[in-house]
Design a protein around this motif. Structure first.
Motif, PDB file in Angstrom:
ATOM      1  N   ARG A 131       0.821  -1.219   0.000  1.00 20.94           N
ATOM      2  CA  ARG A 131       0.000   0.000   0.000  1.00 20.94           C
ATOM      3  C   ARG A 131       0.855   1.270   0.000  1.00 20.94           C
ATOM      4  NH1 ARG A 131      -4.796  -0.715   4.130  1.00 20.94           N
ATOM      5  NH2 ARG A 131      -5.541   1.060   2.923  1.00 20.94           N
ATOM      6  N   ASP A 329     -15.503   2.189   2.931  1.00 24.13           N
ATOM      7  CA  ASP A 329     -15.175   0.805   3.306  1.00 24.13           C
ATOM      8  C   ASP A 329     -16.336  -0.157   3.052  1.00 24.13           C
ATOM      9  OD1 ASP A 329     -12.649   1.549   4.099  1.00 24.13           O
ATOM     10  OD2 ASP A 329     -13.202   1.836   6.198  1.00 24.13           O
ATOM     11  N   LYS A 356      -6.807  -0.154  -1.195  1.00 23.72           N
ATOM     12  CA  LYS A 356      -7.199  -0.568   0.163  1.00 23.72           C
ATOM     13  C   LYS A 356      -6.446  -1.862   0.496  1.00 23.72           C
ATOM     14  CE  LYS A 356      -9.983   2.821   1.001  1.00 23.72           C
ATOM     15  NZ  LYS A 356      -9.618   3.800   2.029  1.00 23.72           N
ATOM     16  N   ASP A 404      -7.804  -9.574   2.617  1.00 24.24           N
ATOM     17  CA  ASP A 404      -8.693  -8.422   2.817  1.00 24.24           C
ATOM     18  C   ASP A 404      -9.957  -8.874   3.554  1.00 24.24           C
ATOM     19  OD1 ASP A 404     -10.475  -6.302   2.650  1.00 24.24           O
ATOM     20  OD2 ASP A 404      -9.746  -5.658   0.682  1.00 24.24           O
TER      21      ASP A 404
END
Ligand code: S3P
Length: 446
Positions: A131, A329, A356, A404
């Motif tokens: 990220r 989100d 993300k 994730d």
């Protein structure tokens, strides 16, 4: 993730199991939990936090604050006591700070360290190490911190804070509460006034909580919605008693599940409804979702209510990109709701979803396609043709979660509304934000 970890993946098939009925309570808000530990650790004296989310991400923050001198004790479930070191009092950590999967811990702590004269190394898992950190390195460098990052401004990285740091006025180039918060947290130990200009409003928990701890923080909102936030540095924070409200981002999975599984009638208690977080509920209502607010109240300076959610026939919608930051989100599970609606739901302006915990546009396009949904992936969004309330086909093989948590939980919800079920390759990442998710789900659909 190491190859040994890979071997330990925990796959699961989420099967249709009937309606969701009853009452559940969602765990504490992740964003607020991180901030309550950080600010308590910078106050002079003892703060108490109740309702703290005990997910892996928040525990990474707790471990880092301990490594920099704060005394943090868990009294019982969700109840923590923090003895702060005072603004300016952070100590040099003796070992690398392991941030696990947590982007919020990493970026906010980089802000805190930027104005302390200490050096720290940040490491994280395979997802976090991909990220971009350049977005915080840039403003924090302007304040005087120095960075030695891996290629592309990524972890592992070592930084050295500046003491004294230089106050800046920084206009956010991306709509990011993490970047905003990093600069404001750096401003706490910086002489003078630090200013953040936010053209698109993002979650404002840092501002609310900094004020609650006694910082001199001012927010000015222009007629076009641009927010100018000023913080007077060398702040003195006073210890607080904080009650963390329930996480709307965790509630989202159950809200969507109840809307799409026939016969469902569910109360989700204690849901934080800060307007900068409540976009999903507004969009689902626009699609025909029956979501009623009960017992509206204030918890820890944040609006909260219990939500009564009933199975609903949803109609497709073009989601206004302006609402995206307030549901950023929630898109993975929103895409599942869209897959059950009547018509084509179109989303755009979602470039941020690509950076993300995974590339959420690609991951959800692939996962939903595998479950039998017609999805078109564009650079900045997905278009999804809904099933008009019919169950999704489901998957044969396992869908990839890419470390994730929200992909895992969103596809678990898709499994509940499918014919064959949906197999998720690894449920372990769920523990980063919602350790009780599976237990809560299994208890409901029995
Ligand atoms: C968060 C901000 C958002 C969000 C993340 C938590 C925070 O990230 O996606 O889960 O607590 O400030 P960005 O700042 O990257 O939008």
């Amino acid at each position: 993730m190491s190859s040994a970890d890979q071997a330990a993946k925990r796959p699961r098939r989420f099967q249709p199991a009937g309606s969701l009925r009853g009452e559940i309570r969602v765990p504490g808000d992740k964003s607020i939990s991180h901030r309550s530990l950080m600010l308590s650790a910078l106050a002079v004296g003892t703060s108490r936090v109740t309702g703290l989310l005990e997910g892996e991400d928040v525990l990474s923050t707790a471990a880092a604050m301990r490594a920099m001198g704060a005394t943090i004790e868990r009294e019982c479930i969700g109840e923590w006591t923090i003895h702060g070191v005072g603004v300016g009092g952070l100590l040099q950590p003796q070992a690398p700070l392991d941030m696990g999967n947590s982007g919020t811990s990493t970026r906010l702590l980089m802000g805190l360290i930027a104005s302390h004269g200490i050096e720290a190394k940040f490491v994280g898992d395979a997802s976090l190490s991909k990220r971009p950190m350049g977005r915080v390195i840039e403003p924090l460098s302007l304040m005087g911190a120095t960075f030695d990052a891996s290629e592309g401004g990524r972890l592992p990285l070592t930084m050295r804070g500046a003491c004294p740091a230089v106050p800046i006025s920084y206009r956010l180039p991306v709509a990011s509460a993490q970047v905003k918060s990093a600069v404001l947290l750096a401003g706490l130990n910086t002489p003078g006034v630090t200013t953040v200009i936010e053209p698109v409003p993002t979650r404002d928990h840092s501002e609310r909580m900094l004020r609650g701890f006694g910082a001199e923080l001012n927010v000015d909102t222009a007629s076009d919605g641009t927010r100018t936030i000023t913080l007077v540095g060398e702040a003195e924070l006073k210890p607080q008693e904080i009650e963390v409200p329930g996480d709307p981002s965790s509630a989202a999975f159950f809200i969507v599940a109840a809307l799409i599984v026939p016969g469902s009638d569910l109360i989700v208690k204690n849901v934080g409804l800060n307007p900068t977080r409540a976009g999903l509920i507004a969009v689902l209502r626009d699609m025909g979702g029956q979501i009623d607010e009960l017992n509206a109240r204030e918890v820890g300076g944040e609006p909260v209510a219990d939500l009564h959610v009933r199975h609903s026939y949803l109609k497709a919608i073009d989601v206004d990109p302006a609402i995206a930051p307030s549901m950023i989100d929630e898109f993975p599970v929103f895409f599942v709701a869209a897959a059950m609606a009547e018509g084509m739901t179109v989303t755009s302006g979602l470039d941020e979803l690509r950076v993300k915990e995974s590339d959420r546009l690609a991951a959800m396009a692939t996962a939903l396609t595998a479950a039998g949904v017609r999805v078109t992936e564009r650079e900045d969004g997905l278009s999804i043709l809904g099933s008009r309330g019919d169950p999704l086909r489901g998957t044969d093989g396992a869908i990839e979660t890419h470390l994730d948590h929200r992909i895992a939980m969103a596809m678990a919800v898709a499994g509940l509304a499918s014919v064959r079920g949906v197999e998720v390759d690894d449920t372990r990442p769920i523990a980063t934000s919602f350790p009780a998710f599976e237990e809560l789900l299994d208890g409901l659909v029995q």
